[in-house]
Design an enzyme around this catalytic site. Structure first.
Site, PDB file in Angstrom:
ATOM      1  N   ASP A  44       0.881  -1.168   0.000  1.00 46.67           N
ATOM      2  CA  ASP A  44       0.000   0.000   0.000  1.00 46.67           C
ATOM      3  C   ASP A  44       0.918   1.217   0.000  1.00 46.67           C
ATOM      4  O   ASP A  44       1.407   1.637   1.049  1.00 46.67           O
ATOM      5  CB  ASP A  44      -0.902  -0.001   1.233  1.00 46.67           C
ATOM      6  CG  ASP A  44      -1.782   1.223   1.301  1.00 46.67           C
ATOM      7  OD1 ASP A  44      -2.253   1.682   0.242  1.00 46.67           O
ATOM      8  OD2 ASP A  44      -1.991   1.747   2.419  1.00 46.67           O
ATOM      9  N   GLU A  94      -1.343  -1.506  -4.833  1.00 45.23           N
ATOM     10  CA  GLU A  94      -2.586  -0.763  -5.026  1.00 45.23           C
ATOM     11  C   GLU A  94      -2.360   0.379  -6.007  1.00 45.23           C
ATOM     12  O   GLU A  94      -1.357   1.079  -5.948  1.00 45.23           O
ATOM     13  CB  GLU A  94      -3.078  -0.208  -3.684  1.00 45.23           C
ATOM     14  CG  GLU A  94      -4.482   0.331  -3.760  1.00 45.23           C
ATOM     15  CD  GLU A  94      -5.046   0.670  -2.398  1.00 45.23           C
ATOM     16  OE1 GLU A  94      -5.528   1.808  -2.248  1.00 45.23           O
ATOM     17  OE2 GLU A  94      -4.999  -0.196  -1.502  1.00 45.23           O
ATOM     18  N   ASP A 152      -2.395   0.854   7.415  1.00 41.96           N
ATOM     19  CA  ASP A 152      -1.558   0.729   6.218  1.00 41.96           C
ATOM     20  C   ASP A 152      -1.158  -0.724   5.955  1.00 41.96           C
ATOM     21  O   ASP A 152      -1.166  -1.188   4.819  1.00 41.96           O
ATOM     22  CB  ASP A 152      -0.326   1.619   6.334  1.00 41.96           C
ATOM     23  CG  ASP A 152      -0.694   3.083   6.415  1.00 41.96           C
ATOM     24  OD1 ASP A 152      -1.247   3.606   5.435  1.00 41.96           O
ATOM     25  OD2 ASP A 152      -0.456   3.708   7.468  1.00 41.96           O
TER      26      ASP A 152
END
Length: 193
Positions: A27, A87, A159
């Protein structure tokens, strides 16, 4: 008179075990880059590790990018994943923030490419759909489902949970629990319409 047929024994092979695939989910973020590693064997997922790479907010941009690149490169050399899932970033209200986030994402992809790893990319909508079953789920819902799916004793940080969710999405073939079909749709403001 009938002759007896010869019986030929059939060799039985051992059941084939599914290969273990280690997936690193990332991420990306300029301040905090989350990572999560899991192993997939057949349909089973097992948690390996997760955490965050934090950059110094007072450092200049190139130094922060270097911290992300070096941190992920070190992680890749230690953990030895087989695949990486990152992502995707979409345009936010603030174009400057989007550009900075894109640079952090570029550092993450570079770390994977330098490690000769295949990289898959998923939108936040796809990740949430795969993990929660709702593409518009809140962060707390993602954390809860990651904890349940991986049987963790507690919720990972937001996160790290997002990174693990990205890895889970990839482990499910990018289709996830809700089988998000994207054909016939187009992207508008970071959403499928």
């Amino acid at each position: 008179m009938l002759k007896e047929a010869a019986v030929i024994p059939v060799a039985r092979s051992a059941p084939q075990l599914s290969p273990i695939v280690r997936i690193l989910g990332i991420d990306p973020g300029l301040r905090v880059t989350g990572f999560g590693v899991l192993e997939k064997s057949g349909q089973k997922l097992a948690y390996v590790t997760s955490g965050c790479i934090r950059t110094d907010q007072d450092a200049d941009l190139p130094e922060r990018i270097r911290t992300i690149l070096e941190g992920l490169s070190q992680l890749i050399s230690e953990i030895r994943p087989h695949q990486v899932a990152v992502e995707k970033v979409f345009v936010n209200v603030n174009p400057q923030s989007t550009l900075l986030l894109g640079q952090a994402r570029g550092a993450a992809i570079c770390a994977a490419v330098i490690g000769n790893l295949p990289v898959a990319e998923y939108t936040a909508l796809q990740v949430k759909q795969a993990v929660v079953g709702n593409g518009h789920a809140r962060k707390e819902q993602v954390q809860e489902m990651v904890r349940r799916l991986l049987r963790l004793p507690g919720d990972p940080s937001p996160d790290a949970a997002d990174a693990l969710a990205c890895a889970i999405c990839h482990a499910h073939g990018g289709q996830g629990l809700g089988k998000l079909a994207t054909s016939g749709y187009r992207m508008k403001r970071g959403r499928l319409v």
